[in-house]
Design a protein around this motif. Structure first.
Motif, PDB file in Angstrom:
ATOM      1  N   LEU A  59      43.916  52.863  87.205  1.00  0.00           N
ATOM      2  CA  LEU A  59      42.645  52.324  86.711  1.00  0.00           C
ATOM      3  C   LEU A  59      42.822  50.886  86.234  1.00  0.00           C
ATOM      4  CD1 LEU A  59      41.260  55.495  84.908  1.00  0.00           C
ATOM      5  CD2 LEU A  59      40.133  54.257  86.784  1.00  0.00           C
ATOM      6  N   ALA A  60      43.921  50.624  85.549  1.00  0.00           N
ATOM      7  CA  ALA A  60      44.179  49.250  85.102  1.00  0.00           C
ATOM      8  C   ALA A  60      44.290  48.320  86.306  1.00  0.00           C
ATOM      9  CB  ALA A  60      45.445  49.203  84.249  1.00  0.00           C
ATOM     10  N   ASP A  61      44.988  48.794  87.358  1.00  0.00           N
ATOM     11  CA  ASP A  61      45.110  47.988  88.581  1.00  0.00           C
ATOM     12  C   ASP A  61      43.753  47.762  89.240  1.00  0.00           C
ATOM     13  OD1 ASP A  61      47.830  47.810  88.258  1.00  0.00           O
ATOM     14  OD2 ASP A  61      48.302  49.433  89.656  1.00  0.00           O
ATOM     15  N   LEU A  62      42.834  48.721  89.052  1.00  0.00           N
ATOM     16  CA  LEU A  62      41.486  48.586  89.616  1.00  0.00           C
ATOM     17  C   LEU A  62      40.588  47.741  88.717  1.00  0.00           C
ATOM     18  CD1 LEU A  62      41.034  52.285  90.848  1.00  0.00           C
ATOM     19  CD2 LEU A  62      41.137  50.262  92.319  1.00  0.00           C
ATOM     20  N   GLY A  63      41.146  47.215  87.638  1.00  0.00           N
ATOM     21  CA  GLY A  63      40.391  46.296  86.795  1.00  0.00           C
ATOM     22  C   GLY A  63      39.823  46.899  85.528  1.00  0.00           C
ATOM     23  N   VAL A  64      40.119  48.179  85.274  1.00  0.00           N
ATOM     24  CA  VAL A  64      39.658  48.797  84.023  1.00  0.00           C
ATOM     25  C   VAL A  64      40.730  48.532  82.964  1.00  0.00           C
ATOM     26  CG1 VAL A  64      38.908  50.926  82.899  1.00  0.00           C
ATOM     27  CG2 VAL A  64      38.471  50.581  85.342  1.00  0.00           C
ATOM     28  N   SER A  65      40.534  47.513  82.168  1.00  0.00           N
ATOM     29  CA  SER A  65      41.599  47.124  81.245  1.00  0.00           C
ATOM     30  C   SER A  65      41.482  47.788  79.887  1.00  0.00           C
ATOM     31  CB  SER A  65      41.646  45.606  81.100  1.00  0.00           C
ATOM     32  OG  SER A  65      40.361  45.103  80.914  1.00  0.00           O
ATOM     33  N   ASP A  66      40.395  48.522  79.659  1.00  0.00           N
ATOM     34  CA  ASP A  66      40.229  49.232  78.385  1.00  0.00           C
ATOM     35  C   ASP A  66      40.438  50.712  78.615  1.00  0.00           C
ATOM     36  OD1 ASP A  66      39.108  47.209  76.229  1.00  0.00           O
ATOM     37  OD2 ASP A  66      38.261  46.677  78.189  1.00  0.00           O
ATOM     38  N   LEU A  67      41.460  51.265  77.957  1.00  0.00           N
ATOM     39  CA  LEU A  67      41.815  52.667  78.130  1.00  0.00           C
ATOM     40  C   LEU A  67      41.746  53.361  76.777  1.00  0.00           C
ATOM     41  CD1 LEU A  67      44.939  52.192  80.475  1.00  0.00           C
ATOM     42  CD2 LEU A  67      42.579  52.684  81.162  1.00  0.00           C
ATOM     43  N   GLY A  68      41.335  54.619  76.779  1.00  0.00           N
ATOM     44  CA  GLY A  68      41.168  55.349  75.525  1.00  0.00           C
ATOM     45  C   GLY A  68      41.932  56.650  75.507  1.00  0.00           C
ATOM     46  N   GLU A  69      42.333  57.044  74.300  1.00  0.00           N
ATOM     47  CA  GLU A  69      43.037  58.314  74.098  1.00  0.00           C
ATOM     48  C   GLU A  69      42.581  58.894  72.771  1.00  0.00           C
ATOM     49  OE1 GLU A  69      45.430  60.142  75.773  1.00  0.00           O
ATOM     50  OE2 GLU A  69      45.259  58.852  77.529  1.00  0.00           O
ATOM     51  N   ASN A  70      42.734  60.217  72.628  1.00  0.00           N
ATOM     52  CA  ASN A  70      42.270  60.821  71.378  1.00  0.00           C
ATOM     53  C   ASN A  70      43.353  61.535  70.572  1.00  0.00           C
ATOM     54  OD1 ASN A  70      42.578  63.098  72.948  1.00  0.00           O
ATOM     55  ND2 ASN A  70      40.728  64.108  72.171  1.00  0.00           N
ATOM     56  N   ARG A  71      44.591  61.543  71.083  1.00  0.00           N
ATOM     57  CA  ARG A  71      45.678  62.134  70.291  1.00  0.00           C
ATOM     58  C   ARG A  71      46.870  61.191  70.315  1.00  0.00           C
ATOM     59  NH1 ARG A  71      47.491  67.521  72.200  1.00  0.00           N
ATOM     60  NH2 ARG A  71      47.269  66.453  74.184  1.00  0.00           N
ATOM     61  N   GLU A  74      50.155  61.921  72.630  1.00  0.00           N
ATOM     62  CA  GLU A  74      49.936  61.658  74.049  1.00  0.00           C
ATOM     63  C   GLU A  74      49.753  60.157  74.291  1.00  0.00           C
ATOM     64  OE1 GLU A  74      46.710  63.926  75.715  1.00  0.00           O
ATOM     65  OE2 GLU A  74      46.776  62.855  77.627  1.00  0.00           O
ATOM     66  N   ALA A  75      49.010  59.514  73.413  1.00  0.00           N
ATOM     67  CA  ALA A  75      48.681  58.101  73.597  1.00  0.00           C
ATOM     68  C   ALA A  75      49.919  57.215  73.501  1.00  0.00           C
ATOM     69  CB  ALA A  75      47.646  57.667  72.568  1.00  0.00           C
ATOM     70  N   ALA A  76      50.771  57.490  72.534  1.00  0.00           N
ATOM     71  CA  ALA A  76      51.953  56.647  72.326  1.00  0.00           C
ATOM     72  C   ALA A  76      52.853  56.689  73.560  1.00  0.00           C
ATOM     73  CB  ALA A  76      52.713  57.114  71.081  1.00  0.00           C
ATOM     74  N   ALA A  77      53.067  57.890  74.073  1.00  0.00           N
ATOM     75  CA  ALA A  77      53.921  58.034  75.252  1.00  0.00           C
ATOM     76  C   ALA A  77      53.278  57.355  76.459  1.00  0.00           C
ATOM     77  CB  ALA A  77      54.157  59.520  75.533  1.00  0.00           C
ATOM     78  N   LYS A  78      51.968  57.583  76.625  1.00  0.00           N
ATOM     79  CA  LYS A  78      51.282  57.037  77.800  1.00  0.00           C
ATOM     80  C   LYS A  78      51.238  55.518  77.761  1.00  0.00           C
ATOM     81  CE  LYS A  78      48.089  59.881  79.112  1.00  0.00           C
ATOM     82  NZ  LYS A  78      46.758  60.519  79.205  1.00  0.00           N
ATOM     83  N   ALA A  79      51.012  54.958  76.576  1.00  0.00           N
ATOM     84  CA  ALA A  79      50.949  53.498  76.460  1.00  0.00           C
ATOM     85  C   ALA A  79      52.267  52.882  76.921  1.00  0.00           C
ATOM     86  CB  ALA A  79      50.624  53.093  75.023  1.00  0.00           C
ATOM     87  N   ALA A  80      53.376  53.510  76.529  1.00  0.00           N
ATOM     88  CA  ALA A  80      54.689  52.995  76.942  1.00  0.00           C
ATOM     89  C   ALA A  80      54.878  53.137  78.448  1.00  0.00           C
ATOM     90  CB  ALA A  80      55.792  53.743  76.191  1.00  0.00           C
ATOM     91  N   GLN A  81      54.465  54.280  79.005  1.00  0.00           N
ATOM     92  CA  GLN A  81      54.630  54.493  80.452  1.00  0.00           C
ATOM     93  C   GLN A  81      53.767  53.536  81.258  1.00  0.00           C
ATOM     94  OE1 GLN A  81      53.513  58.609  80.491  1.00  0.00           O
ATOM     95  NE2 GLN A  81      55.606  59.354  80.340  1.00  0.00           N
ATOM     96  N   VAL A  82      52.535  53.336  80.815  1.00  0.00           N
ATOM     97  CA  VAL A  82      51.638  52.447  81.557  1.00  0.00           C
ATOM     98  C   VAL A  82      52.184  51.024  81.569  1.00  0.00           C
ATOM     99  CG1 VAL A  82      49.324  51.410  81.555  1.00  0.00           C
ATOM    100  CG2 VAL A  82      49.586  53.876  81.270  1.00  0.00           C
ATOM    101  N   ALA A  83      52.782  50.620  80.465  1.00  0.00           N
ATOM    102  CA  ALA A  83      53.362  49.266  80.401  1.00  0.00           C
ATOM    103  C   ALA A  83      54.488  49.110  81.419  1.00  0.00           C
ATOM    104  CB  ALA A  83      53.874  48.983  78.984  1.00  0.00           C
ATOM    105  N   GLU A  84      55.175  50.218  81.738  1.00  0.00           N
ATOM    106  CA  GLU A  84      56.221  50.180  82.765  1.00  0.00           C
ATOM    107  C   GLU A  84      55.636  50.156  84.170  1.00  0.00           C
ATOM    108  OE1 GLU A  84      59.625  50.183  82.488  1.00  0.00           O
ATOM    109  OE2 GLU A  84      59.197  49.748  80.372  1.00  0.00           O
ATOM    110  N   LEU A  85      54.480  50.792  84.331  1.00  0.00           N
ATOM    111  CA  LEU A  85      53.926  51.000  85.675  1.00  0.00           C
ATOM    112  C   LEU A  85      53.114  49.821  86.192  1.00  0.00           C
ATOM    113  CD1 LEU A  85      52.742  54.724  85.350  1.00  0.00           C
ATOM    114  CD2 LEU A  85      54.515  53.864  86.892  1.00  0.00           C
ATOM    115  N   THR A  86      52.557  49.021  85.304  1.00  0.00           N
ATOM    116  CA  THR A  86      51.685  47.948  85.766  1.00  0.00           C
ATOM    117  C   THR A  86      51.783  46.728  84.866  1.00  0.00           C
ATOM    118  OG1 THR A  86      49.410  47.327  86.322  1.00  0.00           O
ATOM    119  CG2 THR A  86      49.685  48.882  84.503  1.00  0.00           C
ATOM    120  N   ASP A  87      51.549  45.570  85.469  1.00  0.00           N
ATOM    121  CA  ASP A  87      51.442  44.337  84.702  1.00  0.00           C
ATOM    122  C   ASP A  87      49.993  44.004  84.381  1.00  0.00           C
ATOM    123  OD1 ASP A  87      54.117  43.764  84.498  1.00  0.00           O
ATOM    124  OD2 ASP A  87      54.188  42.670  86.405  1.00  0.00           O
ATOM    125  N   ALA A  88      49.070  44.830  84.873  1.00  0.00           N
ATOM    126  CA  ALA A  88      47.655  44.570  84.593  1.00  0.00           C
ATOM    127  C   ALA A  88      47.429  44.640  83.079  1.00  0.00           C
ATOM    128  CB  ALA A  88      46.786  45.611  85.302  1.00  0.00           C
TER     129      ALA A  88
END
Ligand SMILES: *Cc1c(COP(=O)(O)O)cnc(C)c1O
Length: 245
Positions: A59-71, A74-88
């Motif tokens: 989604l970030a690569d598709l231009g959605v730069s605002d991402l949301g999480e509610n726990r 899960e959010a902390a782990a995902k934020a770190a993984q996403v930073a590895e997966l994309t430079d967007a």
């Protein structure tokens, strides 16, 4: 060349997310046309809870730069993984009920917390941000529309005082308010009420212009009533495997 997640994710998923994003943008355009608003006034936050980091990165690569999480976990782990997966560029919005002992963790990755609903959370977030080398944290005060404490949000009677408290916190930036329409209620009535609170908030704190309202099922009503941020899960990512949030 930036790293992208597309090479490591099934191309079919990219197409699915891209199609869903196109359909969502059409829906928002139509809602804006009806409401006499400009789609550029609206920020879509893709709520990626229960979906993998690879989806968030696509989604970030598709231009959605605002991402949301509610726990937080899960959010902390995902934020770190996403930073590895994309430079967007990615901004994380925390939208779920938050315990104050998670404030430090959330302050590490979040750009905004939409679910601030009590004074202890204001002070915990303020202290957490103060200890980190980071810019002020945007906070939105969550207004309860049904006075159901299980769903979070401050009672209407305590809303103004909590806004003042957040505005006075040195390391927080009072950005606006957030609300979730009560289940089985008319979203138009709910969001009309949100609009009234948004107007009184702006009268007191002119910079607090964000109105986080509207989800997959009720975004048209939210657009009619002045939402600036739509929190969209299902309409972008599909049905969650199991839902309790
Ligand atoms: C999950 C969630 C959303 C997204 O809901 P959808 O109906 O799937 O669009 C929005 N806001 C909050 C607070 C959420 O927890």
């Amino acid at each position: 060349m930036s790293r992208t997640s597309s090479s490591s994710s099934p191309p079919a998923r990219r197409v699915q997310l891209s199609d869903a994003l196109g359909a969502l943008k059409d829906r928002i355009s139509r809602a804006c046309a009806v409401a006499g608003r400009d789609p550029s006034e609206l920020t879509v936050i893709a709520v990626t809870k229960y979906f993998p980091a690879s989806d968030a990165a696509l989604l970030a690569d598709l231009g959605v730069s605002d991402l949301g999480e509610n726990r937080d976990q899960e959010a902390a782990a995902k934020a770190a993984q996403v930073a590895e997966l994309t430079d967007a560029p990615v901004r994380w919005h925390f939208v779920g009920q938050l315990q104050k002992n998670k404030a430090r963790s959330v302050a590490r990755y979040a750009s905004a917390v939409h679910s601030v609903d009590r004074p202890e959370l204001v002070s915990a977030l303020d202290r957490a941000v103060a200890r980190l080398d980071r810019s002020p944290l945007d906070v939105l005060i969550q207004l309860s529309l049904d006075d159901d404490p299980n769903r979070g949000g401050v009672a209407a009677a305590d809303f103004a005082a909590l806004c003042d408290e957040a505005a006075g916190a040195a390391h927080l930036n009072l950005a606006g308010l957030m609300a979730v329409a009560p289940m089985d209620a008319d979203p138009d009535r709910a969001f009309a009420r949100v609009a009234e609170f948004a107007a009184t908030l702006r009268a007191e704190h002119p910079a607090a212009t964000s109105v986080s309202a509207g989800m997959s099922g009720d975004l048209e009503a939210a657009v009619r009533h002045g939402a600036t941020h739509l929190r969209i899960g299902t309409a972008l990512l599909g049905r969650r495997p199991h839902t309790f949030g």
